[in-house]
Write an enzyme that holds these catalytic residues in place. Sequence first.
Site: not given
Ligand code: GTP
Ligand code: MG
Length: 338
Positions: A12, A41
């Site tokens: 995440d 994701h």
């Molecule tokens: P996994 O494979 O489950 O580990 O997921 P992931 O790495 O793709 O991450 P995931 O999307 O589950 O969680 C990341 C969260 O942070 C999401 O809600 C995104 O929308 C948010 N996010 C990602 N980058 C940013 C950023 O730079 N700023 C903000 N405010 N939110 C972000």
């Molecule tokens: Mg995730």
Amino acid sequence: MLTVVVGGFFGDEGKGKVVSYLSIADGVAAGIRCGSVNAGHTVVHGGRVWKLRVVPSAFVRKEAKLLIPPGALIRTDVLLRELRETGVAGRLFIDPQAGVIEGKHVEAERASEHLKGKVGSTLQGVGAAASDRVLRRLRLARDFEELKGMLTDVPGEVHAALRAGLNVIIEGTQGTFLSLYHGTYPYVTSRDTTASAFASEVGVGPKDVDEVVVVFKAYVTRVGGGPLAGELPEDEVLRRGWVERATVTGRVRRAAPFNIELARRAVMINSATQVAITKVDTLFPEASGVREWGKLPKEAREWVERIEDALNTPITLIGTGPEAESIIDRRRELGFLK
Ligand code: GTP
Ligand code: MG
């Protein structure tokens, strides 16, 4: 150019956002989603939000082929739902050897006190299917009539694209410390989650990989059981605005400040060539939506530079908001792009 994107903490970190940005910025010919449906994701693009468990985050690049590799484990119901949501039918292809999770795998995990209690598994049937695969009794994509029209030789496609000089992105899932081998066993997931593992899942050797981007978040989160150094009490997580809910299970994510020791180890284990840090806007609200390094508040720049020094690896991508475009891309100024 082949880029592998992996998580540096416990998942995440925002791989979905980083991969969606890179897919567009680098005009990728193909995006491959590794792992399985226990990882969600998030992609935010064009005013819409997607939470994807099978479809590659590279789908935002309309010209990209979307590939599911031999090492992935999919669920047909989740796949068909996401195909409808994203409208990518016709350009998503699955390797005949990709594994398929069935109802019995979910049931087996739900009945396991060990997974439910101690490990804090997402109970999506992924571990049960992986174990059936090891025992050579899992059914593969080639065994399912409804997938017939989508099958392709994924390693063949990837190598052909690379030979043609095109850009390809491999999207890892979860994080380094959830790795079955390198993580906080037994509080880990049912696969290796490091860069080499994802290359292997796809069918490319280490020498085919040009860039390994390890993604960290500006703080560390973890769902389920297992150690989390520096874990903050819930009210402090709330006060800092770090509350997140898991994409797949809806559970509240535990949180701790950025952990430089873990980050160093993740850089080492993945042979990171670049580092991405997301959610810098949660630590420095004035950073929100900024797209140029020079426009980032001074404290934020100093914070990034301190981490960059400690990791001895260029921090090329800095997340400043949830949207794919909310990112500072320093690759050109740091000599990564011609
Ligand atoms: P996994 O494979 O489950 O580990 O997921 P992931 O790495 O793709 O991450 P995931 O999307 O589950 O969680 C990341 C969260 O942070 C999401 O809600 C995104 O929308 C948010 N996010 C990602 N980058 C940013 C950023 O730079 N700023 C903000 N405010 N939110 C972000
Ligand atoms: Mg995730």
